[in-house]
Design a protein around this motif. Structure first.
Motif, short mmCIF file in Angstrom:
data_model
loop_
_atom_site.label_atom_id
_atom_site.label_comp_id
_atom_site.label_asym_id
_atom_site.label_seq_id
_atom_site.Cartn_x
_atom_site.Cartn_y
_atom_site.Cartn_z
N LYS A 85 40.79 -17.26 -81.70
CA LYS A 85 41.44 -16.47 -82.75
C LYS A 85 42.72 -17.14 -83.23
CE LYS A 85 42.98 -11.69 -83.50
NZ LYS A 85 43.08 -10.35 -82.88
N ARG A 86 43.28 -18.01 -82.40
CA ARG A 86 44.56 -18.65 -82.71
C ARG A 86 44.48 -20.12 -82.34
NH1 ARG A 86 50.61 -17.07 -80.30
NH2 ARG A 86 51.79 -17.94 -82.06
N PHE A 131 44.99 -21.79 -87.72
CA PHE A 131 45.18 -20.42 -88.20
C PHE A 131 45.48 -19.49 -87.03
CE2 PHE A 131 40.67 -21.35 -87.45
CZ PHE A 131 40.38 -20.43 -86.46
N TYR A 132 45.82 -18.25 -87.40
CA TYR A 132 45.91 -17.14 -86.44
C TYR A 132 45.25 -15.96 -87.14
CZ TYR A 132 47.97 -14.28 -82.66
OH TYR A 132 48.17 -13.48 -81.56
N ARG A 133 44.06 -15.59 -86.68
CA ARG A 133 43.29 -14.53 -87.32
C ARG A 133 44.02 -13.18 -87.21
NH1 ARG A 133 41.15 -18.03 -90.36
NH2 ARG A 133 39.22 -19.03 -89.68
N HIS A 135 45.86 -9.89 -86.46
CA HIS A 135 46.35 -9.42 -85.16
C HIS A 135 47.57 -8.54 -85.37
CE1 HIS A 135 48.81 -12.91 -86.14
NE2 HIS A 135 49.76 -12.38 -85.37
N GLU A 202 47.89 -11.91 -90.52
CA GLU A 202 47.29 -13.18 -90.08
C GLU A 202 48.05 -14.35 -90.67
OE1 GLU A 202 43.43 -14.28 -91.67
OE2 GLU A 202 43.67 -12.85 -93.33
#
Length: 227
Positions: A85-86, A131-133, A135, A202
């Protein structure tokens, strides 16, 4: 019109001017915290999402990027180390460094919270495609938020990003491009301290060869030493 800015002897402090959304682009009265009084841009009133322009100086940003370089490791989440996710990289900054200490004092002043409540600052680096999805920054009840949740996030953009690298709030339909030297400040919790689900956000990947550098500053409701 511009909101009235109270003097330092008024009940509302300079910190509250920003966190309560009183200070605006034309309000620069009062003693300036270092390096100067940032210009406040309100992006969302509820929940509060703001940009503090010129929150750090160009010299500070360059020094913090250089300080971070040998300290990077794969970014983790509250639930896993290096999950899919990150994909960015993070560096925890030493509070003993003079530039780090100055930024910490500034965050404390503008949040209105004691510096003791501020987590160690982290630089985050996003290279092309990282990226960082979506959260949340707050902790939920299963993650012991009752011991001191993250009330404010200060995301300080240290560099220009040629393409991409936006911060997106999908539930608010808001996308904030990385603004060099500005701090993106948002409330993670409601007035009663409960987590605010609307603050889902995100970090979108930079495009091509662009690189994004930013600092995460998370201000808790209680001193870190007591957690």
């Amino acid at each position: 019109g511009a909101a009235a800015v109270p003097g330092r002897d008024a009940a509302r402090s300079l910190e509250a001017w920003v966190t309560e959304g009183v200070l605006d682009a034309s309000s620069t009265a009062g003693p300036a915290p270092e390096p100067s009084v940032p210009r406040l841009e309100t992006i969302s009133a509820t929940p509060r999402v703001r940009l503090l322009h010129d929150f750090v100086t160009a010299d500070e940003a360059a020094a913090l990027i250089a300080l971070s370089e040998p300290l990077y490791h794969r970014s983790s989440t509250a639930r896993a180390t290096g999950d899919d996710k990150r994909t960015s990289f993070s560096a925890t900054l030493p509070s003993s460094n003079s530039d780090v200490a100055a930024v910490r004092r500034r965050i404390a002043r503008y949040s209105g919270y004691p510096e003791a409540n501020l987590e160690p600052l982290q630089t985050v680096r996003y290279r092309g495609g990282e990226f960082y999805r979506p959260h949340h920054d707050f902790y939920n009840a299963c993650e012991t938020w009752y011991r001191g949740n993250r009330h404010f996030t200060f995301l300080i953009y240290l560099s220009d990003v040629a393409a991409g690298g936006d911060t997106n709030f999908p539930r608010l339909n808001i996308t904030v491009p990385p603004t060099p030297l500005a701090a993106l400040v948002f409330d993670n919790c409601l007035r009663n301290g409960e987590p605010d689900e609307r603050t889902l956000h995100e970090g979108i990947e930079p495009s091509g060869g662009a690189v994004k550098y930013a600092i995460n500053g998370w201000m808790r409701s209680r001193p870190i030493s007591s957690l």
